[in-house]
Design a protein around this motif. Structure first.
Motif, short mmCIF file in Angstrom:
data_model
loop_
_atom_site.label_atom_id
_atom_site.label_comp_id
_atom_site.label_asym_id
_atom_site.label_seq_id
_atom_site.Cartn_x
_atom_site.Cartn_y
_atom_site.Cartn_z
N ALA A 1 0.83 -1.21 0.00
CA ALA A 1 0.00 0.00 0.00
C ALA A 1 0.86 1.26 0.00
O ALA A 1 0.57 2.22 -0.73
CB ALA A 1 -0.93 -0.02 1.20
N ARG A 2 1.92 1.28 0.81
CA ARG A 2 2.79 2.46 0.86
C ARG A 2 3.43 2.75 -0.49
O ARG A 2 3.67 3.91 -0.84
CB ARG A 2 3.91 2.26 1.89
CG ARG A 2 3.50 2.32 3.32
CD ARG A 2 4.70 2.52 4.25
NE ARG A 2 5.77 1.56 4.06
CZ ARG A 2 5.82 0.37 4.66
NH1 ARG A 2 4.83 -0.01 5.46
NH2 ARG A 2 6.85 -0.44 4.46
N ALA B 1 16.07 -9.91 -6.13
CA ALA B 1 16.50 -10.48 -4.85
C ALA B 1 17.69 -9.66 -4.36
O ALA B 1 18.77 -9.71 -4.94
CB ALA B 1 16.89 -11.94 -5.03
N LEU B 2 17.48 -8.91 -3.30
CA LEU B 2 18.54 -8.05 -2.76
C LEU B 2 19.30 -8.71 -1.63
O LEU B 2 20.52 -8.62 -1.55
CB LEU B 2 17.93 -6.73 -2.29
CG LEU B 2 17.17 -5.93 -3.36
CD1 LEU B 2 16.60 -4.66 -2.76
CD2 LEU B 2 18.05 -5.62 -4.56
N ASP C 1 11.91 -10.24 -2.57
CA ASP C 1 12.47 -10.00 -1.24
C ASP C 1 11.44 -9.41 -0.28
O ASP C 1 10.31 -9.08 -0.66
CB ASP C 1 13.70 -9.08 -1.35
CG ASP C 1 14.89 -9.62 -0.57
OD1 ASP C 1 14.68 -10.12 0.57
OD2 ASP C 1 16.01 -9.57 -1.07
N LYS C 2 11.85 -9.28 0.95
CA LYS C 2 10.96 -8.82 2.02
C LYS C 2 10.92 -7.30 2.07
O LYS C 2 11.83 -6.61 1.56
CB LYS C 2 11.39 -9.41 3.35
CG LYS C 2 12.76 -8.98 3.82
CD LYS C 2 13.15 -9.63 5.15
CE LYS C 2 13.41 -11.11 4.97
NZ LYS C 2 13.92 -11.74 6.23
N ASP D 1 13.24 -1.55 1.80
CA ASP D 1 13.34 -0.29 2.53
C ASP D 1 14.80 0.08 2.80
O ASP D 1 15.13 1.27 2.91
CB ASP D 1 12.58 -0.38 3.86
CG ASP D 1 11.07 -0.31 3.67
OD1 ASP D 1 10.62 0.21 2.63
OD2 ASP D 1 10.34 -0.79 4.56
N ARG D 2 15.68 -0.92 2.90
CA ARG D 2 17.11 -0.64 3.07
C ARG D 2 17.79 -0.24 1.76
O ARG D 2 18.98 0.11 1.77
CB ARG D 2 17.81 -1.85 3.68
CG ARG D 2 17.53 -2.05 5.17
CD ARG D 2 18.39 -3.12 5.79
NE ARG D 2 17.94 -4.45 5.47
CZ ARG D 2 17.08 -5.17 6.23
NH1 ARG D 2 16.56 -4.63 7.32
NH2 ARG D 2 16.72 -6.39 5.88
N HIS D 3 17.05 -0.29 0.66
CA HIS D 3 17.57 0.10 -0.65
C HIS D 3 16.59 1.11 -1.27
O HIS D 3 15.89 0.80 -2.24
CB HIS D 3 17.73 -1.13 -1.56
CG HIS D 3 18.75 -2.11 -1.08
ND1 HIS D 3 18.52 -2.98 -0.03
CD2 HIS D 3 20.01 -2.38 -1.52
CE1 HIS D 3 19.59 -3.73 0.16
NE2 HIS D 3 20.51 -3.39 -0.73
N PRO D 4 16.53 2.32 -0.75
CA PRO D 4 15.47 3.26 -1.17
C PRO D 4 15.53 3.64 -2.64
O PRO D 4 14.48 3.87 -3.25
CB PRO D 4 15.68 4.47 -0.26
CG PRO D 4 17.09 4.32 0.26
CD PRO D 4 17.36 2.87 0.34
#
Length: 874
Positions: A310-311, A457-458, A486-487, A492-495
């Motif tokens: 959603a975000r 896949a990060l 990926d999760k 979020d760690r790769h903006p």
């Protein structure tokens, strides 16, 4: 361009008869069919020698396919020898159609077709040969209305012996890694479609099109040292009750750009069977199974994936193997209120009969699920293709989109059934692949249709490709549903990576080959509206990758590139912006197994980015009373109230409850055409309870439109829980005889009086623990829960529990009894091969009894858990 008229699926179909005169076999020994235009580079030649037909193909005068046999065999006649050509009929086809998926939405087709009428003794059949500018295809037509049994084909292709070959060792789910060899040097064996060959400047991709339940799928069979690849059917006998048209034997031919951009497989397929495709919506999906195998069992964790989708404006969340119908309806309501739709995974055997599909598919549709992922078909047989036909018709009727995993390859299926969003048939991300094959897929598997590789896949998987390589994959790999691997926390760690993913579409107006070669590197450009997306990847050493921008239109273009940070290939990508023209080249140094991606849009004054705003649905509030209506007897009534608000203006808001079949509701829906913040939409209704016992939900939904969103409608719902009690169990009743209030299982369904065994209901064996067989009980698989209603009318429970003997390796599990959520009794960890253990509890005053198993701390494999002789004293 040629004149035409418009319609949704088939815009133009023009057939011009050029020759209707029969040509006796004695009149010629060879016939040539050329491509549709005067400058067409392709020709196909059919020759008749000593009663045998052979087909060859040439490009620009160069032989690409040497003469190879044509024909087939039936129980009545051998239609591959002693043949005569009785006549021919020619036509030029000009056709347009629209796709919901794929590398190009609007398709325009031109082809020249010759229909040869043939005889083998008294038997008659036809060979239909079609040549377009991007390939050659043929099919057989057997007109016998009395039916035919095909026992095999003589069809074959003969390549340049030295041609480089990229081959897929065959299995029926098409997930092996491709091997690079030569046409003659490949080992003896069976190879899957599509197979790619290169001889000098010419490429050939061999595959098939328009396969359905009237025939069998096929593969290519090769003998060591031979440049010939023969077509072998999956079935020894293919039965047609009437006239038969076989699939198209298809060779896509051209330079690498022609092959990559070809839509020939779709062009040959049957037109759409769906008239209204407005409900079909491609899109991106959050997906948890690969990065967290157990997460599809976790309602709260799935909500995290919903919130993430959603975000970021992703329209879907895919809930894979392990979900429970105890909470999927609630998850669906939670997701839809946030603008996210739910897709559900199924093992195909849970949908393998009309009866199962009639029970399951309407149920998930009623929950609000928008599509299904169906897995493990693993067959190219005629029977399996007949199953594809059935489930495709049934899901289309219910307006459920579909994704096939563990499946065959696309054969033009998405043209015939536009709700097919993607298919697997690839050594994809779930295989944790090394990047060596990644630059092969755009030139082989993905040519023939949407490919569910599950990219980007990060932090999961081998991590041997750079982040720039991964972020390019959703451009390079076309899939109408793009399930990211990926999760949420990894993205979020790769903006900068996430920002690009939020922009990339999943269906395209146009696709262009830019550069590359199978196995080395690949670069494609795809257009969506006025934006072009570029994806480029490499396999092997670091290098500089250069891609021309000649696909851009006139004027200046803003080009935003995301690429690896020099020296840090596993960190987030960096962004760069430049203004370029179509005469420029995009060049970047990439690390080993690297890549980059870009967006290009017209450079207008003041424009600083090609990004479009991420869409979010309005914030809403829906309150219902009561939330739990408690126990209700059949025929009784209760009242439901609801209030709805929204934080921005919406249109056509409708508020209403829906009730199960056999229930009734008094009161009309309430609505407001122009609903603004501060308003409250409220209603009250009286519900009459139906006769079916068990747990029920009465959803109350507010449906509305927001003109600022692409989504056609937003759905916000909450549900009132109601329980219609069954009778209190009789004294001495076995739990396996009682209705389940709820049931969840670690693999397949809970079985009654049988072991768990596999995925299919009723496939269990006799319950056997430690060599002792039991007549009554439950076959489960940890982790599992089964809840039954006692109604505070029982005194005690007894059972013998343990791991079933059917597994080849010992499992481990614990067993628990819960009364109204409180643990009443439990076992230590039990292991396979051991005798049954007695488990009992006092259940006085218990309303709901739950039988639970958990894995023994070492995972769920082999944890086939049995509740033998589970008796109640009541």
């Amino acid at each position: 361009m040629w004149p035409g008229r418009s319609s949704a699926a088939l815009l133009l179909s023009l057939a011009i008869a050029l020759s209707l005169t029969a040509v006796p076999a004695s009149a010629a020994t060879g016939w040539t069919v050329t491509g549709p235009s005067s400058r067409s580079p392709l020709t196909a030649q059919l020759t008749l020698e000593a009663g045998q037909l052979k087909l060859s193909a040439a490009r620009a005068g160069r032989t690409v396919l040497a003469p190879a046999p044509v024909g087939l065999r039936t129980e009545r006649a051998d239609l591959s020898k002693d043949l005569k050509v009785l006549g021919q009929q020619q036509r030029v086809l000009a056709e347009r159609y629209t796709m919901t998926t794929g590398k190009r939405k609007e398709r325009a087709v031109r082809a020249r077709e010759t229909r040869f009428r043939l005889a083998a003794g008294d038997a008659r059949f036809e060979l239909v040969l079609r040549v377009s500018d991007d390939g050659v295809a043929y099919r057989y037509v057997l007109p016998d209305e009395g039916g035919t049994v095909v026992t095999g084909e003589a069809s074959a292709y003969r390549l340049d012996p030295a041609a480089t070959a990229w081959l897929l060792p065959y299995n029926a789910w098409y997930e092996n890694q491709r091997v690079e060899t030569t046409a003659a040097g490949a080992p003896a064996g069976e190879f899957g479609h599509p197979s790619l060959f290169q001889s000098g400047a010419d490429f050939v991709l061999l595959t098939e099109s328009d396969v359905d339940g009237s025939y069998s799928g096929s593969k290519l069979v090769h003998e060591a040292g031979s440049p010939t690849y023969a077509v072998k059917l999956a079935d020894e006998r293919v039965t047609a009750p009437g006239a038969l048209r076989t699939p198209w034997r298809t060779a896509i031919i051209g330079d690498l750009a022609t092959v990559t951009e070809s839509t020939l497989v779709d062009d040959l397929a049957a037109p759409s069977k769906i008239e209204d495709t407005s409900w079909i919506r491609p899109g991106k999906s959050a997906w948890s199974w690969l990065s967290e195998h157990q997460s599809p069992r976790d309602f709260d964790r799935q909500k995290v994936y919903v919130d993430f989708a959603a975000r970021n404006g992703w329209p879907y969340v895919l809930v894979d193997e392990g979900w429970s119908e105890d909470w999927v309806p609630e998850l669906t309501r939670y997701a839809r209120a946030r603008g996210v739709e739910v897709l559900l995974w199924f093992h195909w055997q849970t949908l393998d009969t009309p009866q199962k599909r009639a029970e399951v598919l309407p149920k998930v549709k009623a929950w609000g699920v928008k599509g299904v992922k169906v897995d493990f078909m693993e067959s190219d047989s005629q029977a399996r293709y007949a199953w594809y036909d059935e489930i495709l018709a049934e899901t289309a009727a219910l307006e459920l989109m579909i994704n096939f995993h563990g499946s065959t390859i696309p054969h033009g299926l998405a043209r015939t059934w536009p709700h097919v969003m993607t298919m697997e048939a690839i050594h994809g991300q779930e295989q944790l692949p090394q990047p060596a094959n990644n630059p092969v897929h755009p030139f082989t598997r993905n040519v023939v249709g949407s490919m569910d590789f599950t990219p980007v896949a990060l932090e999961v998987g081998p991590r041997t490709s750079s982040v720039g390589h991964e972020v390019a994959l959703p451009v390079l790999y076309e899939s109408a549903w793009q399930h990211f691997a990926d999760k949420p926390e990894a993205y979020d760690r790769h903006p900068n990576t996430l920002r690009f993913l939020n922009q990339v579409p999943t269906v395209w107006d146009e696709t262009r080959y830019l550069s590359g070669h199978p196995g080395d590197e690949a670069a494609l450009a795809r257009r969506s509206g006025d934006r072009w997306f570029v994806g480029a990847i490499t396999a092997g050493p670091a290098r500089t990758v250069s891609t021309p921008l000649s696909f851009l239109g006139e004027g200046e273009w803003l080009v935003e590139t995301v690429r690896d940070v020099p020296g840090s290939p596993r960190s987030d990508v960096q962004r760069e912006s430049r203004v370029l023209r179509a005469t420029d080249t995009l060049s970047h140094a990439v690390p080993a197994n690297g890549g980059f991606a870009a967006i290009a849009c017209p450079a207008t004054p003041g424009r600083t980015t090609c990004d479009k705003p991420v869409q979010h649905v309005p914030g809403t509030s829906l309150t219902i009373t009561p939330q739990d209506a408690g126990d209700r007897s059949p025929g009784s009534t209760f009242e439901i109230g609801a209030e709805f608000t929204a934080d921005r203006p919406v249109r056509d808001a409708v508020l209403a409850p829906s009730v199960p079949e056999g229930w009734s509701v008094a009161g009309n829906p309430v609505w407001d055409n122009e609903f603004v913040p501060g308003e409250v939409l409220s209603g009250k209704w009286t519900v009459t309870v139906g006769s079916r016992t068990g747990k029920h939900e009465i959803p109350v939904a507010a449906d509305f439109r927001d003109p600022s969103l692409d989504a056609p409608e937003v759905h916000v719902a909450k549900a009132v829980s109601v329980f219609v009690p069954p009778p209190v169990p009789a004294d001495g009743a076995s739990v396996s005889e009682l209705p389940f209030v709820s049931a969840s299982n670690g693999w397949g369904p809970v079985e009654r009086d049988r072991s768990n065994n596999d995925q299919v209901a009723g496939d269990g064996n006799p319950l056997t623990i430690g060599g002792v067989t039991y007549a009554k009980g439950l076959g489960t698989h940890a982790a599992s829960e089964v809840t039954v209603y006692l109604g505070r009318g029982c005194r005690s429970f007894t059972a013998l529990v343990g791991l079933d003997d059917e597994t080849t390796e010992p499992g481990s599990a614990t067993f628990q009894l819960l009364g109204d959520g409180e643990v009443l009794a439990e076992t230590p960890v039990l292991r396979g091969g051991s005798p049954a253990v007695a488990l009992s509890a006092d259940v006085t005053g218990v309303r709901m009894l739950t039988l639970r198993t958990t894995d023994g701390g070492d995972g769920k494999n082999h944890d086939h858990t049995d509740w033998a002789e589970p008796r109640l004293s009541c």
